[in-house]
Design a protein around this motif. Structure first.
Motif, PDB file in Angstrom:
ATOM      1  N   ASN A 108       0.809  -1.227   0.000  1.00 42.89           N
ATOM      2  CA  ASN A 108       0.000   0.000   0.000  1.00 42.89           C
ATOM      3  C   ASN A 108       0.840   1.275   0.000  1.00 42.89           C
ATOM      4  O   ASN A 108       0.486   2.268   0.647  1.00 42.89           O
ATOM      5  N   ILE A 148      -1.308   4.386  -0.640  1.00 40.12           N
ATOM      6  CA  ILE A 148      -2.294   4.078  -1.673  1.00 40.12           C
ATOM      7  C   ILE A 148      -3.198   2.964  -1.161  1.00 40.12           C
ATOM      8  O   ILE A 148      -2.976   2.412  -0.078  1.00 40.12           O
ATOM      9  N   GLY A 149      -4.202   2.607  -1.936  1.00 43.88           N
ATOM     10  CA  GLY A 149      -5.122   1.544  -1.547  1.00 43.88           C
ATOM     11  C   GLY A 149      -4.513   0.158  -1.702  1.00 43.88           C
ATOM     12  O   GLY A 149      -3.426  -0.012  -2.256  1.00 43.88           O
ATOM     13  N   CYS A 189      -3.073  -3.056  -5.321  1.00 48.97           N
ATOM     14  CA  CYS A 189      -2.715  -2.288  -6.517  1.00 48.97           C
ATOM     15  C   CYS A 189      -1.851  -3.122  -7.473  1.00 48.97           C
ATOM     16  O   CYS A 189      -0.970  -3.857  -7.050  1.00 48.97           O
ATOM     17  N   SER A 209      -3.212   5.465  -9.094  1.00 47.89           N
ATOM     18  CA  SER A 209      -2.917   4.095  -8.672  1.00 47.89           C
ATOM     19  C   SER A 209      -4.212   3.299  -8.653  1.00 47.89           C
ATOM     20  O   SER A 209      -5.171   3.667  -7.962  1.00 47.89           O
ATOM     21  N   ASN A 246      -6.315   0.281  -7.495  1.00 50.76           N
ATOM     22  CA  ASN A 246      -6.264  -0.608  -6.343  1.00 50.76           C
ATOM     23  C   ASN A 246      -7.364  -1.663  -6.424  1.00 50.76           C
ATOM     24  O   ASN A 246      -8.549  -1.315  -6.533  1.00 50.76           O
ATOM     25  N   THR A 287     -10.672   0.965  -5.494  1.00 44.80           N
ATOM     26  CA  THR A 287     -10.430   2.405  -5.438  1.00 44.80           C
ATOM     27  C   THR A 287      -9.315   2.806  -6.395  1.00 44.80           C
ATOM     28  O   THR A 287      -8.531   1.960  -6.837  1.00 44.80           O
ATOM     29  N   THR A 317      -6.241   5.728  -6.098  1.00 42.87           N
ATOM     30  CA  THR A 317      -5.591   6.784  -5.331  1.00 42.87           C
ATOM     31  C   THR A 317      -5.043   7.805  -6.315  1.00 42.87           C
ATOM     32  O   THR A 317      -4.279   7.457  -7.209  1.00 42.87           O
ATOM     33  N   VAL A 337      -1.366  13.140  -1.760  1.00 48.53           N
ATOM     34  CA  VAL A 337      -2.582  12.415  -2.128  1.00 48.53           C
ATOM     35  C   VAL A 337      -3.721  13.423  -2.251  1.00 48.53           C
ATOM     36  O   VAL A 337      -4.016  14.161  -1.310  1.00 48.53           O
ATOM     37  N   GLU A 388      -7.050  12.635  -3.676  1.00 47.29           N
ATOM     38  CA  GLU A 388      -8.338  12.036  -3.347  1.00 47.29           C
ATOM     39  C   GLU A 388      -8.302  10.529  -3.579  1.00 47.29           C
ATOM     40  O   GLU A 388      -7.369   9.995  -4.181  1.00 47.29           O
ATOM     41  N   THR A 389      -9.337   9.853  -3.087  1.00 44.37           N
ATOM     42  CA  THR A 389      -9.541   8.430  -3.330  1.00 44.37           C
ATOM     43  C   THR A 389     -10.869   8.268  -4.059  1.00 44.37           C
ATOM     44  O   THR A 389     -11.905   8.741  -3.579  1.00 44.37           O
TER      45      THR A 389
END
Length: 349
Positions: free
Chosen positions: A232, A250-251, A254, A268, A270, A274, A276, A288, A290-291
């Motif tokens: 992650n 990150i989520g 991935c 990214s 994931n 999600t 990232t 970062v 948003e997700t």
């Protein structure tokens, strides 16, 4: 009283302008799942690639490659007999697409416009996975999971040129467009640099604390590599010396990452469901942004540089079987007729 009134009015105006800027900026940078492209077939998937010139999307899908017209979102061709397909590399200057056949240990060479088979190139490497077309040298590099090496193919003649030992399991690869190639080594937590002219490894860099790196992207302007890892983390690396510039969360799950050079955003993909989104402010400043919610299983990704849309393949999952002696790590079954390519885009588009 008048003075205080003017002060409060000015303060409210500044606050309003600040909030307006924040809302506007956030809106412009917010991505969402816009649509789903349905594709026939019930097999698994891996990488996908955009043909920017013809606006076609090539999607790995079990034993075939589906070709989607991105103007109509319709499947316009299916390239057959690509058993265990993983990687797809577009060579517009040669009107070819190169496809790894992981189960047959060969590379299919296909006409980029007619989708007809040109050649099948047998390689010594076992389980070819990711693949890269390097335009500077007009060579194709396949990364072979079982042999821990790369097979080099002359993209003009379709002949094998060399095998390059990599000392570990290679994953995704990128080029700086000037004759240097970078490849993630998953089981060693490294990035190796290959000289596309001499076909030799010239650098090996540790990317710890990154563990099990898979997807890789590059910013050609700032010379930064973006390696996404199984623990992650996204590791930002200086491509000139291997120095780690930044480590970002990150989520989970991935397997892919892309860089939008115009928007200065890194995405990214994931498998947890999600994306990232990371913003590059300059060569040394990253955060970062948003997700974005996508769908479970959407672990690989491709970017359309023309429309700035993102594409991620996935499907609906059934119930995971119980482990057995013969199959200690069973895979979750896929629901019939549920394979799709997600289309993610900017809200402001």
């Amino acid at each position: 009283m008048v003075s205080n009134f003017k002060y409060l009015t000015m303060k409210r105006t500044i606050l309003l302008l600040f909030l307006t800027f924040c809302i506007s900026n956030s809106y412009c940078q917010t991505y969402k799942l816009a649509k789903k492209i349905n594709i026939t077939g019930n097999e698994g998937w891996d990488y996908l690639a955009v043909d920017e010139v013809n606006q076609h999307l090539f999607v790995s899908h079990g034993s075939v490659v589906n070709v989607v017209d991105l103007k109509s979102n319709k499947t316009i061709a299916t390239i057959p007999d690509t058993k265990g397909v993983h990687g797809i590399a577009i060579a517009n200057d040669l009107n070819k697409v190169f496809i790894t056949n992981g189960k047959d240990n060969l590379v299919s060479v296909v006409n980029l416009k007619t989708f007809e088979l040109i050649d099948k190139v047998s390689i010594e490497g076992q389980k070819p996975d990711a693949i890269l077309y390097e335009k500077f040298s007009q060579k194709v590099f396949t990364y072979n999971a079982k042999n821990n090496d790369a097979t080099v193919i002359d993209a003009i003649t379709n002949k094998v040129v060399k095998t390059i030992p990599l000392g570990g399991q290679p994953e995704f690869s990128v080029t700086n467009a000037k004759g240097l190639i970078y490849v993630n080594i998953e089981d060693k937590n490294e990035i190796k640099t290959i000289n596309a002219s001499t076909l030799e490894v010239i650098n090996t860099w540790s990317i710890a604390p990154g563990d099990e790196p898979s997807g890789l992207a590059i910013d050609l302007e700032t010379n930064r590599l973006f390696s996404v890892c199984g623990n992650n983390l996204m590791i930002v690396v200086d491509a000139s010396n291997g120095k780690i510039i930044k480590t970002l969360p990150i989520g989970g799950g991935c397997d892919g990452v892309v860089f939008d050079a115009k928007k200065k955003l890194i995405f990214s993909s994931n498998g947890e469901g999600t994306i990232t989104v990371v913003k590059e402010e300059n060569a040394n400043t990253f955060s970062v942004l948003e997700t974005v919610k996508t769908q479970k299983g959407a672990r690989t990704i491709a970017l359309n540089k023309t429309t700035h849309q993102l594409y991620l393949p996935t499907a609906d999952f059934g119930i995971k079987p119980e482990p057995t002696k013969d199959n200690p790590k069973p895979r979750t079954s896929l629901m019939p007729n549920s394979f799709v390519v997600l289309v993610v885009e900017n809200n402001a588009k």
